[in-house]
Enzyme design. Structure first.
Site, mmCIF file in Angstrom:
data_model
loop_
_atom_site.group_PDB
_atom_site.id
_atom_site.type_symbol
_atom_site.label_atom_id
_atom_site.label_comp_id
_atom_site.label_asym_id
_atom_site.label_seq_id
_atom_site.Cartn_x
_atom_site.Cartn_y
_atom_site.Cartn_z
ATOM 1 N N ASP A 1 -4.505 1.865 3.313
ATOM 2 C CA ASP A 1 -4.990 0.493 3.339
ATOM 3 C C ASP A 1 -3.846 -0.459 3.689
ATOM 4 O OD1 ASP A 1 -7.037 -1.594 2.562
ATOM 5 O OD2 ASP A 1 -5.491 -2.044 1.076
ATOM 6 N N GLU B 1 -4.637 1.831 8.427
ATOM 7 C CA GLU B 1 -5.328 0.579 8.721
ATOM 8 C C GLU B 1 -4.238 -0.359 9.242
ATOM 9 O OE1 GLU B 1 -8.414 -2.513 6.599
ATOM 10 O OE2 GLU B 1 -6.627 -1.934 5.482
#
Length: 695
Positions: free
Chosen positions: A348, A385
């Site tokens: 993330d 990401e």
């Protein structure tokens, strides 16, 4: 019974609480503490039964060994040191702290002002000092026995070219499934139950990417609004599975899930959040890292160490530039691979992890270097990401090998193309062929792009064709949260409708978009539930909706679309020309691997590419043999992507192919029924066609 530390000169290299067979060795990092106390608790975690200063300090590692302790021991820490927020120090021994290396977490956080190191409501709040004991409200660590019968379980290590990813939420995937036993819904055991595994295997999925399952608490402000932290992007325990996902109280349930998925040929990829923690900004609670060593664990403002330095939008940023914090992240990753047998990670806000040597993103930074040299981690699936909210944080295409990257450009361009936006032919051609502009550099391969139509963050596929705007009112933020640029189209009515024409058009567009995804080079990722036509009612930010909004609705499953998705995945697996390892070159000598054509059968030229109103493009792909099959065409397809009206297409002759058989038509009643094609074919409006060479 009196409990005390052993006087044996016992030093283990591991951090955390390690059961040795005869006792437990405790070790924790703090560079600036003056004393660290180990606190032991009753089995229910309610009574503190012992508090003992850790007797050893080697460098910045505090440790001690307690003979006779067994797995199941409940514990936490208290750290003594300066409370000087202006210097970055927030030690407060009144606050019980979760071990950063805790392998299991007991209980739920009970929000109370005592969890904060300062007095809420005081003048200059976070500069004040709170003397209340937080232990009654805190979660605790539980000592674990690492033994588990893996029974020959081995990593699958499937090539990226053969990978089909399915992003799913452990709880949301199972809560409404009628065939999952009720007592297992929402748990790891429910996730690996027969109904779920049968669905995934029939669909053809090769890897499940689970939203965060490392321990996270609910945010206080969400609970006060009657909501919960559903997605889990607020990690507090990087080694511990989330307790609410366990049917009982054993972390072996997670291992059982992994083992069952592996037995079905499905890899497990974890969505991990190492960019920040659940403690928030300097005004957040003191739960673990802040109380152990705020100055080391977090990035602080270079202008005033009282304040956090935030590139994540959550209030704090984990300081992976510090060697011991970086070690914690690497130890955590190795633990999940080595002990829990997972197959990869999706990071993330990974741009934050690249801000190590400098505040700016650095693709050669210490985090990436450490991963690439690690013999355990370099061989697992790694997905970034590729953005955060800091300056220069958007880094699509900027990560080093072996990282793959979520490609939001793919999502946006494919949505815009099928929505009918003008001038999209050149853009969508890039997405169909692996987004070479972003990724074809530094010896990165054609599997670098993780292609997606939708993900947990944003509209589902069904909502993309059912809503023009977001509908996040249930989040309690006046519909101000979530993305506004969704590139969606409601096809004539906002939300559900009984209009057969609109529903037929929506179903056709979903087929076109799913076919596009599975015919594109790169690695496809399907959002769990998209194959069912699952809707979130237009909510594109369901992070707090642990209810029917966020859960997958199995009762409304679209069986024809489930079948179509499974057939499309099988189609992709059958055709090697769709799954190249390297980017294709249309100008190579010998047989062509890739070419583009217009409706007249002629190659696309510069003028054709520049026509803003063009709505159709034809892609030719071939897999050309090497070694003993050098120069031989092993597989070839001619694929038509028509976002416009009905037209005629002259099928081109390329690489000697003179005759074609239509093997896919997303607009037909039987989309995969082979049909011999004439030299000129009628292309229906808004469809994807695929032709296979018959010669």
């Amino acid at each position: 019974m009196t409990i005390s530390f052993s006087e044996l000169d016992f030093l283990k290299p591991e951090l955390g609480a390690e059961f040795t067979g005869d006792g437990v060795h405790f070790a924790v990092f703090s560079a600036h503490a003056e004393q660290v106390d180990l606190c032991l608790f009753s089995p229910d975690g309610k009574e503190e039964t012992a508090r003992m200063p850790l007797p050893k300090r080697e460098g910045d590692i505090w440790s001690g060994y307690v003979a006779g302790l067994r797995p199941g021991t409940v514990y936490g820490y208290r750290a003594h040191g300066p409370y000087d927020p202006s210097a970055g120090h927030r030690f407060n021994p009144n606050k019980l702290l979760l071990d950063p290396y805790a392998k299991q977490v007991m209980g739920e956080l009970a929000w109370d002002d005592a969890l904060y190191g300062y007095r809420i409501g005081a003048a200059e709040e976070d500069m004040s000092f709170d003397e209340r004991d937080s232990a009654p409200f805190m979660v605790k660590g539980v000592v674990q026995d690492p033994n588990f019968d893996w029974d020959g379980d081995l990593a699958i290590r499937r090539p990226w070219t053969d990978t089909i990813i399915y992003e799913a939420h452990v709880r949301g995937m199972t809560m409404l499934h009628p065939d999952v036993p009720e007592n297992l819904r929402g748990t790891f055991l429910g996730m690996c139950s027969d109904p779920i595994i049968d669905h995934l295997t029939k669909l053809g999925i090769t890897a499940v990417e689970v939203l965060p399952i490392q321990y996270f608490p609910d945010d206080r402000y969400l609970l006060e609004k009657g909501l919960r932290n559903y997605w889990g992007y607020q990690t507090l325990g990087f080694f511990a599975p989330q307790p609410r996902f366990m049917a009982g109280d054993r972390i072996t349930e997670f291992k059982t899930m992994v083992k069952r998925f592996h037995a079905a040929g499905i890899e497990v990829i974890m969505d991990v959040v190492y960019n920040h923690t659940a403690e928030g900004s300097e005004r957040g609670p003191t739960l673990s890292f802040r109380g152990l060593d705020n100055l080391s664990y977090y990035r602080l403002s270079p202008d005033d160490k009282r304040h956090s330095y935030d590139t994540t939008g959550t209030g704090n940023t984990l300081n992976v530039a510090h060697p011991m914090v970086l070690r914690m992240v690497l130890d955590s990753l190795r633990y999940w691979v080595g002990v829990m047998h997972v197959d990869g990670f999706r990071f993330d806000l990974a741009s934050t992890l690249g801000r190590t040597r400098h505040v700016e993103f650095d693709r050669d930074g210490g985090f990436f270097d450490a991963i690439r040299q690690d013999p355990v981690l370099a061989g697992v699936k790694l997905i970034a990401e590729p953005w955060d909210v800091g300056d220069g944080g958007y880094q699509v295409g900027g990560f080093p090998h072996p990282f793959r990257e979520w490609n939001d450009k793919y999502r946006d361009d494919v949505r815009r193309y099928w929505k009918g936006d003008e001038g999209m032919i050149a853009c969508v051609s890039q997405r169909l062929t692996g987004s070479a502009v972003q990724f074809n550099h530094s010896d990165r391969g054609a599997t670098t792009s993780i292609n997606l139509l939708s993900a947990h963050d944003g509209f589902t596929l069904a909502d993309t064709v059912s809503y023009d705007g977001k509908h996040n009112e249930a989040n309690g933020e006046d519909n101000q949260d979530g993305h506004s640029a969704n590139h969606s189209h409601n096809m004539g009515w906002e939300g559900p409708t009984d209009d057969d024409g609109i529903n037929t058009a929506r179903a056709r567009r979903r087929r076109n978009m799913m076919a596009t995804l599975l015919l594109s080079q790169g690695v496809p990722m399907i959002l769990g539930g998209d194959e069912l036509a699952n809707s979130q009612g237009g909510n594109n930010n369901a992070y707090c909706q642990d209810n029917e909004i966020g859960w997958t609705d199995w009762s409304g499953r679209d069986d024809p679309f489930v079948d179509f998705c499974g057939r499309m995945i099988a189609f992709r697996k059958q055709h090697g020309c769709l799954r190249p390892e390297r980017f294709l070159n249309g100008d190579n000598e010998g047989p062509r691997e890739i070419a583009w054509f217009g409706e007249d059968g002629a190659p696309m030229d510069e003028e054709a590419w520049g026509q803003a109103g063009r709505r159709m493009v034809v892609l030719y792909l071939a897999k050309v043999g090497t070694n003993g099959d050098t120069g031989k065409i092993l597989d070839q397809l001619l694929i038509v992507f028509n976002a416009g009206g009905e037209c005629e297409l002259r099928l081109p002759a390329v690489n000697g192919a003179q005759a074609w058989t239509r093997v896919l038509d997303t607009g037909a009643q039987a989309p995969f029924e082979p049909v011999a094609a004439e030299e000129t074919v009628k292309v229906p409006g808004e469809c994807v066609l695929a032709f296979q060479s018959a010669s």
